[in-house]
Design an enzyme around this catalytic site. Structure first.
Site, PDB file in Angstrom:
ATOM      1  N   SER A  95      11.183  17.050  58.065  1.00  0.00           N
ATOM      2  CA  SER A  95      11.556  18.378  58.568  1.00  0.00           C
ATOM      3  C   SER A  95      11.497  19.447  57.484  1.00  0.00           C
ATOM      4  CB  SER A  95      12.970  18.340  59.150  1.00  0.00           C
ATOM      5  OG  SER A  95      13.913  17.972  58.153  1.00  0.00           O
ATOM      6  N   TYR A  96      11.169  19.085  56.246  1.00  0.00           N
ATOM      7  CA  TYR A  96      11.139  20.069  55.157  1.00  0.00           C
ATOM      8  C   TYR A  96       9.890  20.942  55.280  1.00  0.00           C
ATOM      9  CZ  TYR A  96      14.972  17.825  52.579  1.00  0.00           C
ATOM     10  OH  TYR A  96      16.198  17.332  52.190  1.00  0.00           O
TER      11      TYR A  96
END
Length: 366
Positions: A95-96
């Site tokens: 999710s970064y």
């Protein structure tokens, strides 16, 4: 003994500069050594890692960390410096990266690993990535699919540590079991060498440990916010649980998002959303920052180096975030020495006397 040299690479020769001009050219190149002396590795489950890793949350995050694609060259130089100096643990997440850059951190990390020139050092790198507990990931198969997508972005055949990014026990208990089974499946399929969790409180940590153990899967690590700003009852209990169960604690935000660096004041705040948090907490940190400063001056260190070393002395593996060569060099100065027991007590007392504490992650369970 810790060695610290200000330049990225130091060259050592038997001759001083005044003599070299009169000597014939040597048949060999001067010995090239890293600026920070190698240090002992630590065990984390089946893996052997450096006592400090580096986090890559900022890589691809425009909202909080101001990422721009023009930074990629500097990020790669920073990565190379870290690996050259013995760092082999890098933490990331699927999710970064914000918006269209979702997954960018994994892509950059994969690219930098592939392009790193040293094969043996490249092979020793341990990637710890986290898989988000998105509401549409409802089955073990969907979690395994997420792992395979990360493998593709990272350009590797196997991930070092596959981590569940957060628990859904507080708001979607049925999903939690499916995610646990997803960790089991990716481990059994050989997609990851080990599994871990992130943002798990002490009670839920014991539950998943026991569940995985019954399935023949050891829980390797537990990643939580852990620093002199995060010494609450839950965090210290998590550490006790980890010690009793043989789980390695990974400390994210060991510098409190930058508040323990000494670079910011109430009148000099960072840009972006962090400024709101800093404005609330910084005014109450004077006792802690003063103690960090006193020890840093006495030791010939910096505030971040002392704060990171505290985490190491507590038995955690800190993963401060890095964006620049300067940050990496400074953080490396946290290695190769240890705070004394009196210094640890001084810092912890100062932390208890500081009225403000870091806000805990809303996803952390009890």
């Amino acid at each position: 003994m810790a060695f610290s040299i200000s330049t990225p690479t130091a060259y050592f020769s038997c001759f001083n500069s005044s003599n070299q001009s009169s000597l014939p050219s040597l048949p060999f190149k001067p010995l090239k050594l890293p600026p920070f002396w190698p240090w002992q590795k630590v065990k984390m489950g089946p893996l052997t890692v450096s006592p400090m890793g580096f986090g890559t949350w900022a890589w691809g995050n425009q909202l909080l960390w101001g990422y721009q694609e023009s930074m990629d060259t500097d990020l790669q130089q920073t990565f190379n410096l870290a690996v050259d100096n013995g760092i082999n643990l890098f933490d990331t997440a699927d999710s970064y990266g914000t918006g269209r850059l979702n997954g960018k951190s994994e892509k950059l990390l994969g690219k930098f690993i592939q392009e790193f020139p040293g094969k043996q050092m490249r092979n020793d790198i341990v990637i710890a990535t986290k898989f988000a507990a998105y509401p549409w990931r409802l089955t073990p198969g969907q979690f395994v699919k997420a792992c395979k997508a990360s493998l593709e972005r990272l350009q590797v055949e196997q991930i070092g540590i596959g981590q569940l990014h957060w628990s859904t026990a507080n708001y979607a208990p049925p999903q939690e079991l499916a995610l646990w089974d997803g960790l089991v499946a990716m481990y059994e399929q050989g997609l990851v060498r080990a599994v871990g969790v992130s943002n798990y409180g002490p009670k839920q940590l014991i539950k998943i440990h026991d569940y995985l153990k019954a399935r023949g899967v050891p829980l390797c690590s537990a990643q939580v916010q852990f620093s002199l700003l995060s010494m609450g009852e839950d965090q210290m209990e998590i550490k006790k649980v980890c010690d009793s169960l043989g789980i390695r604690l990974i400390a994210y935000s060991p510098l409190g998002l930058g508040m323990l660096t000494g670079k910011y004041t109430s009148s000099r705040l960072p840009l972006g959303p962090r400024a709101f948090l800093f404005r609330q907490i910084l005014p109450g940190l004077e006792p802690l920052l003063n103690s960090l400063g006193e020890i840093a001056q006495r030791r010939g260190k910096t505030l971040p180096q002392v704060a990171i070393n505290w985490c190491i002395c507590k038995g955690a593996i800190p993963i401060p975030g890095i964006k620049t060569v300067k940050q990496a060099e400074e953080n490396l100065g946290a290695l190769g020495w240890r705070l004394s027991s009196d210094e640890l007590l001084q810092l912890e007392y100062a932390a208890s006397e500081s009225p403000q504490k870091m806000i805990q992650n809303i996803f952390q369970t009890r």
